[in-house]
Design a protein around this motif. Structure first.
Motif, PDB file in Angstrom:
ATOM      1  N   GLN A 119      14.731 -11.037 -41.571  1.00  0.00           N
ATOM      2  CA  GLN A 119      14.261 -12.445 -42.223  1.00  0.00           C
ATOM      3  C   GLN A 119      15.588 -12.881 -42.137  1.00  0.00           C
ATOM      4  O   GLN A 119      16.014 -13.714 -41.713  1.00  0.00           O
ATOM      5  CB  GLN A 119      14.643 -12.452 -43.496  1.00  0.00           C
ATOM      6  N   ASP A 120      15.722 -12.186 -40.852  1.00  0.00           N
ATOM      7  CA  ASP A 120      16.752 -12.735 -39.634  1.00  0.00           C
ATOM      8  C   ASP A 120      17.171 -14.601 -38.722  1.00  0.00           C
ATOM      9  O   ASP A 120      15.810 -13.659 -38.487  1.00  0.00           O
ATOM     10  CB  ASP A 120      18.208 -11.700 -39.028  1.00  0.00           C
ATOM     11  N   MET A 121      17.083 -15.179 -38.539  1.00  0.00           N
ATOM     12  CA  MET A 121      16.728 -16.039 -37.676  1.00  0.00           C
ATOM     13  C   MET A 121      16.906 -15.480 -36.165  1.00  0.00           C
ATOM     14  O   MET A 121      16.710 -16.402 -35.595  1.00  0.00           O
ATOM     15  CB  MET A 121      17.436 -16.996 -37.473  1.00  0.00           C
ATOM     16  N   ASP A 122      17.764 -15.052 -36.244  1.00  0.00           N
ATOM     17  CA  ASP A 122      17.615 -14.730 -35.047  1.00  0.00           C
ATOM     18  C   ASP A 122      17.519 -12.945 -34.281  1.00  0.00           C
ATOM     19  O   ASP A 122      18.659 -12.408 -34.460  1.00  0.00           O
ATOM     20  CB  ASP A 122      19.171 -14.438 -34.501  1.00  0.00           C
ATOM     21  N   PRO A 123      16.146 -12.729 -34.237  1.00  0.00           N
ATOM     22  CA  PRO A 123      15.499 -11.781 -33.821  1.00  0.00           C
ATOM     23  C   PRO A 123      16.723 -10.650 -33.448  1.00  0.00           C
ATOM     24  O   PRO A 123      16.108  -9.023 -33.325  1.00  0.00           O
ATOM     25  CB  PRO A 123      14.361 -11.703 -33.363  1.00  0.00           C
ATOM     26  N   ALA A 124      17.206 -11.358 -32.448  1.00  0.00           N
ATOM     27  CA  ALA A 124      17.924 -10.458 -31.479  1.00  0.00           C
ATOM     28  C   ALA A 124      18.937  -9.453 -31.413  1.00  0.00           C
ATOM     29  O   ALA A 124      19.003  -8.708 -31.642  1.00  0.00           O
ATOM     30  CB  ALA A 124      18.396 -11.406 -30.109  1.00  0.00           C
ATOM     31  N   LYS A 125      19.245  -9.635 -32.825  1.00  0.00           N
ATOM     32  CA  LYS A 125      20.306  -8.842 -33.265  1.00  0.00           C
ATOM     33  C   LYS A 125      19.740  -7.378 -33.968  1.00  0.00           C
ATOM     34  O   LYS A 125      20.405  -6.746 -34.342  1.00  0.00           O
ATOM     35  CB  LYS A 125      20.953  -9.399 -35.043  1.00  0.00           C
ATOM     36  N   VAL A 126      18.070  -7.619 -34.564  1.00  0.00           N
ATOM     37  CA  VAL A 126      17.960  -6.616 -35.232  1.00  0.00           C
ATOM     38  C   VAL A 126      17.812  -5.113 -34.376  1.00  0.00           C
ATOM     39  O   VAL A 126      17.490  -3.918 -34.856  1.00  0.00           O
ATOM     40  CB  VAL A 126      16.264  -6.991 -36.258  1.00  0.00           C
ATOM     41  N   ALA A 127      17.404  -5.268 -33.355  1.00  0.00           N
ATOM     42  CA  ALA A 127      17.168  -3.800 -32.695  1.00  0.00           C
ATOM     43  C   ALA A 127      18.491  -3.167 -31.898  1.00  0.00           C
ATOM     44  O   ALA A 127      18.292  -2.224 -32.640  1.00  0.00           O
ATOM     45  CB  ALA A 127      16.617  -4.430 -31.697  1.00  0.00           C
ATOM     46  N   PRO A 128      19.150  -3.510 -31.865  1.00  0.00           N
ATOM     47  CA  PRO A 128      20.472  -3.141 -32.073  1.00  0.00           C
ATOM     48  C   PRO A 128      20.805  -2.982 -33.276  1.00  0.00           C
ATOM     49  O   PRO A 128      21.708  -1.666 -33.364  1.00  0.00           O
ATOM     50  CB  PRO A 128      21.900  -4.344 -31.419  1.00  0.00           C
ATOM     51  N   PHE A 129      20.630  -3.249 -34.661  1.00  0.00           N
ATOM     52  CA  PHE A 129      21.298  -2.953 -35.393  1.00  0.00           C
ATOM     53  C   PHE A 129      20.383  -1.971 -35.615  1.00  0.00           C
ATOM     54  O   PHE A 129      21.756  -0.553 -36.491  1.00  0.00           O
ATOM     55  CB  PHE A 129      20.644  -4.119 -36.449  1.00  0.00           C
ATOM     56  N   PHE A 130      18.956  -1.249 -35.296  1.00  0.00           N
ATOM     57  CA  PHE A 130      18.615  -0.646 -35.634  1.00  0.00           C
ATOM     58  C   PHE A 130      18.645   0.604 -34.810  1.00  0.00           C
ATOM     59  O   PHE A 130      18.961   1.732 -35.715  1.00  0.00           O
ATOM     60  CB  PHE A 130      17.067  -0.724 -35.740  1.00  0.00           C
ATOM     61  N   ALA A 131      18.775   0.148 -33.986  1.00  0.00           N
ATOM     62  CA  ALA A 131      19.502   1.563 -32.673  1.00  0.00           C
ATOM     63  C   ALA A 131      21.113   2.236 -32.769  1.00  0.00           C
ATOM     64  O   ALA A 131      20.600   3.113 -33.426  1.00  0.00           O
ATOM     65  CB  ALA A 131      19.563   0.847 -31.195  1.00  0.00           C
ATOM     66  N   GLU A 132      22.202   1.310 -33.312  1.00  0.00           N
ATOM     67  CA  GLU A 132      23.008   1.418 -33.826  1.00  0.00           C
ATOM     68  C   GLU A 132      23.035   2.850 -34.812  1.00  0.00           C
ATOM     69  O   GLU A 132      23.469   3.791 -35.376  1.00  0.00           O
ATOM     70  CB  GLU A 132      23.994   0.507 -34.214  1.00  0.00           C
ATOM     71  N   ARG A 133      21.984   2.194 -35.857  1.00  0.00           N
ATOM     72  CA  ARG A 133      21.497   3.130 -37.473  1.00  0.00           C
ATOM     73  C   ARG A 133      21.104   4.187 -36.787  1.00  0.00           C
ATOM     74  O   ARG A 133      20.743   5.411 -37.249  1.00  0.00           O
ATOM     75  CB  ARG A 133      20.918   2.320 -38.546  1.00  0.00           C
ATOM     76  N   GLN A 134      19.869   4.996 -35.495  1.00  0.00           N
ATOM     77  CA  GLN A 134      19.372   5.549 -35.615  1.00  0.00           C
ATOM     78  C   GLN A 134      18.142   5.615 -36.387  1.00  0.00           C
ATOM     79  O   GLN A 134      18.190   7.437 -36.735  1.00  0.00           O
ATOM     80  CB  GLN A 134      20.585   7.006 -34.748  1.00  0.00           C
ATOM     81  N   PHE A 135      17.657   5.340 -37.393  1.00  0.00           N
ATOM     82  CA  PHE A 135      16.973   5.652 -38.853  1.00  0.00           C
ATOM     83  C   PHE A 135      15.705   5.545 -37.165  1.00  0.00           C
ATOM     84  O   PHE A 135      15.239   6.297 -36.022  1.00  0.00           O
ATOM     85  CB  PHE A 135      16.043   4.069 -38.497  1.00  0.00           C
ATOM     86  N   LYS A 136      15.027   7.961 -37.914  1.00  0.00           N
ATOM     87  CA  LYS A 136      14.044   7.966 -37.292  1.00  0.00           C
ATOM     88  C   LYS A 136      12.656   7.695 -37.617  1.00  0.00           C
ATOM     89  O   LYS A 136      11.692   7.938 -36.963  1.00  0.00           O
ATOM     90  CB  LYS A 136      13.693   9.675 -38.175  1.00  0.00           C
ATOM     91  N   ALA A 137      12.061   6.580 -38.788  1.00  0.00           N
ATOM     92  CA  ALA A 137      10.953   6.544 -39.014  1.00  0.00           C
ATOM     93  C   ALA A 137      10.928   4.388 -38.568  1.00  0.00           C
ATOM     94  O   ALA A 137       9.825   4.208 -38.796  1.00  0.00           O
ATOM     95  CB  ALA A 137      10.361   6.910 -39.521  1.00  0.00           C
TER      96      ALA A 137
END
Length: 191
Positions: A119-137
């Motif tokens: 629900q972030d207003m800036d979707p550009a923050k989300v992909a790096p956030f996920f990449a940093e945490r290295q979620f598997k699924a």
């Protein structure tokens, strides 16, 4: 005008607090007390955790962006149960529960689709956030207009289970250990 409306919406979401646990309303308490299914459920008695007052309601048809940036809806996941998690990078309880949602998604792959909808207003923050945490699924779905949280009147995090027909089974507000006994019992209702 749109910017003002978005700012008011963000202020309202922040004022309700992403980590603030809201007390159930009297109407919700009465509905829960009168719901025979809730009384016989394996998660009955867990105050404020599992809410069945919307059981049977169809999933909203709201659009959101997939990991590829293309618009999608929950209907795209048809035929499988969907666990929809509304969260944001700035919400501490949301961030806390994401690793357990990832573990659940790995464990239940093929049985249930876990959709983490930012629900972030800036979707550009989300992909790096996920990449940093290295979620598997988990995949980075975004709702930059916050249409889901607004339409559902949801505090963050809110997670809703929809069955394979797109009907709501239950929802929960606040962070939850998705590998723990409460989540395991609640998800067993799909069997």
């Amino acid at each position: 005008m749109r910017v003002s409306a978005c700012l008011v919406l963000v202020a309202a979401l922040m004022a309700t607090g992403c980590d603030k646990q809201s007390a159930p309303t009297e109407q919700a308490n009465a509905a829960s007390a009168n719901n025979a299914d809730a009384a016989t459920s394996p998660t009955a008695g867990i105050a404020g955790k599992i809410d069945r007052t919307h059981m049977g309601s169809p999933a909203p048809t709201l659009r959101f962006d997939g990991p590829d940036g293309k618009p999608t809806t929950l209907a795209a996941f048809g035929g499988k149960p969907v666990l929809l998690n509304l969260w944001a990078t700035w919400c501490a309880p949301c961030v806390k529960e994401l690793p357990t949602l990832d573990a659940l998604a790995v464990r239940e792959a093929g049985k249930i689709q876990v959709v983490t909808l930012s629900q972030d207003m800036d979707p550009a923050k989300v992909a790096p956030f996920f990449a940093e945490r290295q979620f598997k699924a988990l995949k980075a779905y975004t709702d930059p207009k916050m249409a889901w949280a607004t339409t559902l009147g949801a505090n963050l995090p809110t997670t809703i289970l929809f069955d394979s027909a797109g009907k709501e089974v239950w929802r929960t507000t606040g962070d939850l250990d998705w590998t723990g006994p409460v989540a395991t019992q609640a998800l067993a209702e799909l069997s």
